[in-house]
Write an enzyme that holds these catalytic residues in place. Structure first.
Site, short mmCIF file in Angstrom:
data_model
loop_
_atom_site.label_atom_id
_atom_site.label_comp_id
_atom_site.label_asym_id
_atom_site.label_seq_id
_atom_site.Cartn_x
_atom_site.Cartn_y
_atom_site.Cartn_z
N CYS A 137 0.83 -1.21 0.00
CA CYS A 137 0.00 0.00 0.00
C CYS A 137 0.87 1.26 0.00
O CYS A 137 1.60 1.51 0.96
CB CYS A 137 -0.90 -0.06 1.24
SG CYS A 137 -1.67 1.48 1.70
N CYS A 155 0.21 3.74 2.81
CA CYS A 155 0.69 3.15 4.07
C CYS A 155 2.18 3.43 4.25
O CYS A 155 2.64 3.73 5.35
CB CYS A 155 0.44 1.65 4.09
SG CYS A 155 -1.29 1.16 4.00
#
Length: 109
Positions: A34, A37
């Site tokens: 991600c 993230c």
């Protein structure tokens, strides 16, 4: 470099570390693939240092801990949940600035 103050949370330790904690716990639900993230990871590390002793900052890898992610209905990552006394008291989805997350934590100290 990840801060040693960020707690690695798993399906196995989530209850004892988060739900039974005596202080607020900010939980970052994330995954290695991600992009946002990865962007928020240094912010999480800084918050762990800034709030050391006042709040717990932890991370749950949603790929490795599907039970916990499912239990809290995590559909998008990063999702940050703030727990207090075993209950979710606040939520942030997506990348957030450090100041915004610090304000979120401070409002529950």
């Amino acid at each position: 470099m990840a801060s040693e103050k960020v707690v690695t949370l798993t399906d196995g330790n989530f209850r004892s570390t988060v739900l039974e904690a005596d202080k607020p716990v900010l939980v970052d639900f994330w995954a290695a693939w991600c992009g946002p993230c990865k962007m928020i990871a240094p912010v999480i590390d800084e918050l762990a240092n800034d709030f050391d002793g006042k709040a717990i900052i932890g991370k749950v890898n949603v790929d490795d801990n599907r039970q916990t992610a499912s239990e809290y209905g995590i559909m998008s990552i990063p999702t940050l949940l703030l727990f207090k006394n075993g209950q979710v008291v606040d939520k942030a989805v997506g990348f957030k600035a450090k100041a915004d997350l610090a304000k979120l934590i401070n409002s529950h100290l």
